[in-house]
Design a protein around this motif. Structure first.
Motif, mmCIF file in Angstrom:
data_model
loop_
_atom_site.group_PDB
_atom_site.id
_atom_site.type_symbol
_atom_site.label_atom_id
_atom_site.label_comp_id
_atom_site.label_asym_id
_atom_site.label_seq_id
_atom_site.Cartn_x
_atom_site.Cartn_y
_atom_site.Cartn_z
ATOM 1 N N SER A 291 27.568 1.261 36.358
ATOM 2 C CA SER A 291 28.028 1.403 34.992
ATOM 3 C C SER A 291 28.150 2.883 34.612
ATOM 4 C CB SER A 291 27.081 0.633 34.076
ATOM 5 O OG SER A 291 26.879 1.302 32.894
ATOM 6 N N ILE A 292 27.198 3.703 35.047
ATOM 7 C CA ILE A 292 27.275 5.144 34.752
ATOM 8 C C ILE A 292 28.498 5.738 35.450
ATOM 9 C CG2 ILE A 292 26.105 7.372 34.972
ATOM 10 C CD1 ILE A 292 23.434 5.852 35.117
ATOM 11 N N LYS A 293 28.656 5.366 36.705
ATOM 12 C CA LYS A 293 29.730 5.949 37.507
ATOM 13 C C LYS A 293 31.111 5.550 36.961
ATOM 14 C CE LYS A 293 30.279 7.127 42.316
ATOM 15 N NZ LYS A 293 31.714 7.136 42.389
ATOM 16 N N ASN A 294 31.242 4.235 36.675
ATOM 17 C CA ASN A 294 32.521 3.766 36.130
ATOM 18 C C ASN A 294 32.828 4.464 34.827
ATOM 19 O OD1 ASN A 294 32.723 2.027 38.207
ATOM 20 N ND2 ASN A 294 31.967 0.228 37.065
ATOM 21 N N ASN A 295 31.791 4.615 34.045
ATOM 22 C CA ASN A 295 31.975 5.227 32.748
ATOM 23 C C ASN A 295 32.489 6.655 32.879
ATOM 24 O OD1 ASN A 295 30.877 6.196 29.918
ATOM 25 N ND2 ASN A 295 31.003 3.965 30.002
ATOM 26 N N ILE A 296 31.912 7.396 33.821
ATOM 27 C CA ILE A 296 32.346 8.789 34.008
ATOM 28 C C ILE A 296 33.821 8.816 34.414
ATOM 29 C CG2 ILE A 296 32.052 10.837 35.450
ATOM 30 C CD1 ILE A 296 29.074 10.126 35.612
ATOM 31 N N GLU A 297 34.175 7.927 35.349
ATOM 32 C CA GLU A 297 35.570 7.907 35.812
ATOM 33 C C GLU A 297 36.513 7.523 34.684
ATOM 34 O OE1 GLU A 297 35.267 5.262 39.094
ATOM 35 O OE2 GLU A 297 34.215 6.774 40.329
ATOM 36 N N GLU A 298 36.087 6.501 33.929
ATOM 37 C CA GLU A 298 36.909 6.011 32.819
ATOM 38 C C GLU A 298 37.133 7.105 31.782
ATOM 39 O OE1 GLU A 298 35.863 2.841 29.631
ATOM 40 O OE2 GLU A 298 35.609 1.982 31.623
ATOM 41 N N GLU A 299 36.030 7.830 31.491
ATOM 42 C CA GLU A 299 36.123 8.892 30.494
ATOM 43 C C GLU A 299 37.057 9.995 30.958
ATOM 44 O OE1 GLU A 299 31.680 8.297 28.686
ATOM 45 O OE2 GLU A 299 32.054 9.939 30.072
ATOM 46 N N GLU A 300 36.962 10.317 32.244
ATOM 47 C CA GLU A 300 37.833 11.370 32.753
ATOM 48 C C GLU A 300 39.284 10.974 32.601
ATOM 49 O OE1 GLU A 300 36.680 12.772 36.595
ATOM 50 O OE2 GLU A 300 34.942 13.787 35.722
ATOM 51 N N LYS A 301 39.543 9.654 32.810
ATOM 52 C CA LYS A 301 40.919 9.173 32.671
ATOM 53 C C LYS A 301 41.363 9.256 31.216
ATOM 54 C CE LYS A 301 40.650 5.758 35.963
ATOM 55 N NZ LYS A 301 40.239 4.382 35.825
ATOM 56 N N GLU A 302 40.469 8.816 30.317
ATOM 57 C CA GLU A 302 40.822 8.748 28.898
ATOM 58 C C GLU A 302 40.965 10.117 28.268
ATOM 59 O OE1 GLU A 302 38.744 6.078 26.081
ATOM 60 O OE2 GLU A 302 38.394 4.834 27.845
ATOM 61 N N VAL A 303 40.009 10.996 28.559
ATOM 62 C CA VAL A 303 39.961 12.273 27.845
ATOM 63 C C VAL A 303 40.531 13.417 28.656
ATOM 64 C CG1 VAL A 303 38.432 13.728 26.455
ATOM 65 C CG2 VAL A 303 37.801 11.377 26.912
ATOM 66 N N GLY A 304 40.577 13.268 29.978
ATOM 67 C CA GLY A 304 41.027 14.351 30.836
ATOM 68 C C GLY A 304 39.870 15.311 31.056
ATOM 69 N N ALA A 305 40.048 16.238 32.003
ATOM 70 C CA ALA A 305 38.930 17.136 32.291
ATOM 71 C C ALA A 305 39.318 18.584 32.039
ATOM 72 C CB ALA A 305 38.472 16.930 33.726
ATOM 73 N N ALA A 306 40.494 18.786 31.427
ATOM 74 C CA ALA A 306 40.948 20.167 31.247
ATOM 75 C C ALA A 306 40.533 20.712 29.884
ATOM 76 C CB ALA A 306 42.465 20.213 31.383
ATOM 77 N N GLY A 307 40.320 22.013 29.854
ATOM 78 C CA GLY A 307 40.016 22.685 28.589
ATOM 79 C C GLY A 307 38.535 22.662 28.273
ATOM 80 N N PRO A 308 38.103 23.552 27.355
ATOM 81 C CA PRO A 308 36.684 23.604 27.004
ATOM 82 C C PRO A 308 36.218 22.280 26.388
ATOM 83 C CG PRO A 308 37.922 25.409 25.990
ATOM 84 C CD PRO A 308 38.910 24.512 26.630
ATOM 85 N N VAL A 309 34.968 21.917 26.700
ATOM 86 C CA VAL A 309 34.463 20.611 26.260
ATOM 87 C C VAL A 309 34.534 20.459 24.748
ATOM 88 C CG1 VAL A 309 32.462 19.079 26.283
ATOM 89 C CG2 VAL A 309 32.928 20.528 28.241
ATOM 90 N N ILE A 310 34.213 21.529 24.026
ATOM 91 C CA ILE A 310 34.182 21.394 22.569
ATOM 92 C C ILE A 310 35.580 21.056 22.029
ATOM 93 C CG2 ILE A 310 34.389 23.919 22.152
ATOM 94 C CD1 ILE A 310 32.357 21.494 19.993
ATOM 95 N N CYS A 311 36.635 21.620 22.655
ATOM 96 C CA CYS A 311 38.001 21.309 22.205
ATOM 97 C C CYS A 311 38.318 19.846 22.504
ATOM 98 C CB CYS A 311 39.024 22.191 22.904
ATOM 99 S SG CYS A 311 38.749 23.912 22.553
ATOM 100 N N ARG A 312 37.900 19.388 23.715
ATOM 101 C CA ARG A 312 38.148 17.982 24.067
ATOM 102 C C ARG A 312 37.395 17.067 23.113
ATOM 103 N NH1 ARG A 312 36.406 17.084 29.775
ATOM 104 N NH2 ARG A 312 35.777 19.249 29.973
ATOM 105 N N MET A 313 36.190 17.489 22.744
ATOM 106 C CA MET A 313 35.398 16.662 21.825
ATOM 107 C C MET A 313 36.080 16.567 20.463
ATOM 108 S SD MET A 313 31.429 17.688 22.363
ATOM 109 C CE MET A 313 30.734 16.405 21.321
#
Ligand code: INS
Length: 645
Positions: A291-313
């Motif tokens: 569940s943790i692993k899927n969640n991380i992958e899912e989040e990366e898909k949904e939010v992307g991994a580019a740019g500073p975290v605070i901007c993504r947030m």
């Protein structure tokens, strides 16, 4: 799979007892250990919401069995890890609390003026604000464990510098180093505990960190009391003692593990699995791990991994909402005035008739003790009442207590004794003190105090005189300038308070304030923040909200005296009551219930508009049960459809 998609599907466990039976049977068959991946199966029983309701009694049975199951399986290691991390909370409480007592002694020994005293107090809090923000980046890059090691290293170094300091500049440097440690610890420890704790214990374990904070504050006040009797160098012990828990924590964390969630995020999956099974004892960890692993992958898909975290947030609505809730909670915690109440508890106690300075110090320790004991009540309540109800109840009581506290000051101001004598300053310096006609004005001026006699219970022969620069226990000149003499002559000296028959109202307000604040508004902002952000945003979210806590801490404590001067004491406490009322509206509208949910599920609570967060409360009865059978093991947990295989 999006969590929303699962809204119309309700899963429940049809027959837990059958499965329990199956588990037992398999154990008896000796099939344990045959957990090859090929043998892995998932059992999911789905039912409609209505059938869930109709099977109420069955549901209760299931839940009871489930609770039992969870209790059986929580290994002691989780508690050890939590207590070692919470030493960071203890140091946070100790180092912020001890300074007031140390200053009393330092003032005399190092001849500190008001500016230096203020610098020594606020430099720590200011440094904590900065390092809490920086701690977010460090947490993300290096992990939780190195950050806790860093914090305990800073605490140790800082207290060493403070204990050995020979001048005020070195003291300032030591206080900054300690502040840097406090900031990193305040944001890392709740996150770390939340990440290693099983969902049903998470609230309680994170709240233990705040228990350690208030425990540290209480311990500091006792240490202050004890060492205040030491004529020389008492402050060295007060400031240096924190090295002991700091070293213990440092040594402990050399052997304690990293957060498995952070490791999974960094791709160190084997280590993560090992640590997770250590934390869960003999429970199967596959489901949680997946569940943790899927969640991380899912989040990366949904939010992307580019740019500073605070901007993504900020650009991703659920995390933006969580950030607003987290920072808002921390802001309202400080705006309700906890630290002014703690800091001025000695004054409030003096107002209610405690004349002796030493006694006031010990009674201030009693105040810290009430704060500590009622935080313990919070630890007990958090998994029973849930975060939302506990915070709302606590803030309502806090607001009422603030109104009582303010009314105490108001009533006292209204019957404030008149000043009847105006002696002339022997040094002919024009002091502001002589211009006041009532005690109330005199009390609000930090340079003046009231010298008076009592006729039955009314104040007579009163004069407003400058306070002695070295001790607030006596006047700079005149009848009240020699403690032993004026006490013999039945004279009294009141600094910072006015003797009135209503002073007890303020004392009542103070006690009620702590009784209500400590179980909810004290710990919940930390607890809720440790759980509302998804993994990719957790360290940044906590860094921001802890930073907000520290910034408002500085603002409220630094402005209190000025606020009291402009608005009077009662005005200041009415103002805090107003902030508490605003906080209530905010929390009522925005804070969702996170009790018992897995960290990976909580993000979905912020999918709706911000002010509908509280609505998710009504979802309490709807949940999904998921069971995996792997070899002879099965595991069940609150879950959602994204975990269904
Ligand atoms: O949660 C804590 C606790 O309530 C402390 O007593 C207070 O001094 C801190 O500022 C607060 O963050």
């Amino acid at each position: 799979m999006s969590r929303k998609a699962s809204d119309n599907v309700e899963y429940t466990l049809r027959s837990l007892s059958n499965l329990m039976g199956e588990k037992r049977r398999r154990q008896a068959d000796g099939s344990a250990g045959s957990g090859a991946a090929a043998g892995e199966r998932s059992l999911i029983a789905a039912e409609s919401c209505s059938s869930l309701n109709s099977a109420a009694s069955g549901g209760e049975l299931e839940r009871a069995a489930r609770r039992q199951f969870q209790q059986d399986e929580t290994p002691g290691f989780v508690y050890v890890v939590s207590v070692f991390s919470a030493l960071g909370g203890f140091l946070f409480g100790y180092d912020t609390g001890v300074v007031s007592g140390a200053l009393l002694l330092l003032k005399r020994e190092l001849n500190l003026d008001a500016l230096w005293q203020e610098l020594l107090v606020s430099s720590t809090v200011g440094a904590a604000a900065l390092s809490a923000l920086a701690g977010g980046v460090l947490n993300g890059l290096c992990g939780r464990r190195p950050c806790i090691l860093l914090a305990s290293g800073l605490f140790t170094a800082g207290s060493g510098v403070l204990a050995a300091a020979r001048d005020k500049e070195t003291l300032l440097a030591g206080r900054v180093v300690v502040g840097l440690g406090i900031g990193v610890a305040s944001m890392t420890v709740p996150v770390y505990i939340a990440e290693v704790a099983p969902p049903h214990l998470r609230g309680r374990l994170v709240t233990i960190n705040t228990l350690f904070i208030t425990g540290g504050q209480f311990f500091a006040s006792v240490v202050d009391g004890i060492f205040s009797y030491l004529a020389k160098d008492g402050w060295r012990y007060m400031l240096g003692l924190s090295a002991v828990p700091a070293v213990i924590q440092f040594l402990g964390f050399l052997f304690l593990p990293e957060s498995p969630r952070w490791l999974i995020q960094k791709g160190q999956t084997q280590r993560a699995r090992r640590i997770l099974s250590q934390m869960r004892g003999n429970q199967a960890i596959d489901e949680e791990y997946d569940s943790i692993k899927n969640n991380i992958e899912e989040e990366e898909k949904e939010v992307g991994a580019a740019g500073p975290v605070i901007c993504r947030m900020l650009t991703y609505p659920p995390t933006r909402r969580a950030l607003i809730v987290g920072c808002g909670l921390q802001m309202f915690q400080q705006l309700s005035g906890i630290n002014t109440v703690m800091y001025y508890s000695a004054t409030i106690l003096q107002m209610s008739g405690v004349e002796d300075d030493r006694l006031a110090i010990w009674l201030a320790a009693l105040t810290a003790f009430i704060n500590f004991i009622f935080t313990l009540v919070g630890v007990w309540l958090v998994e029973r009442m849930g975060r939302r109800k506990l915070t709302l109840g606590s803030l309502t009581g806090t607001a009422v207590a603030l109104i009582i506290l303010a009314s105490g000051f108001l009533l006292s101001a209204q019957v404030s004794p008149r000043i009847t004598l105006n002696p002339t300053d022997p040094s002919h310096q024009n002091s502001t003190c002589t211009k006041y006609s009532y005690c109330n004005g005199c009390m609000l001026d930090p340079d003046c105090g009231l010298c008076y006699k009592l006729n039955k219970s009314s104040v007579v022969e009163s004069s407003c005189i400058p306070v002695d620069k070295d001790s607030t226990m006596k006047a700079a000149w005149g009848r009240c300038s020699n403690e032993t003499v004026f006490k013999k002559e039945d004279l009294f000296w009141a600094y910072n308070f006015c003797p009135t028959p209503y002073s007890w109202t303020a004392l009542l307000g103070l006690i009620l304030y702590l009784v209500f604040f400590a179980p909810g508004m004290g710990p919940m902002p930390w607890t809720v923040n440790s759980e509302i952000y998804p993994l990719w945003a957790r360290s940044t979210g906590n860094a921001c909200s802890s930073g907000v806590n520290w910034v408002f801490n500085v603002l409220v404590s630094l402005t209190f005296l000025h606020t009291a001067e402009y608005l009077t004491y009662y005005g200041a406490f009415f103002l805090y009551a107003g902030f508490a009322a605003l906080g209530l509206v905010f929390i009522y509208g925005c804070l969702p219930e996170t009790k018992g949910k897995k960290l990976e599920e909580i993000e979905s609570l912020f999918e709706n508009k911000l002010c509908t967060c509280g609505m998710s409360d009504s979802d309490e009865g709807r949940y999904i049960e998921y069971i995996r059978v792997k070899g002879s093991n099965y595991h069940l947990s609150d879950n959602d459809a994204s975990d269904v295989e």
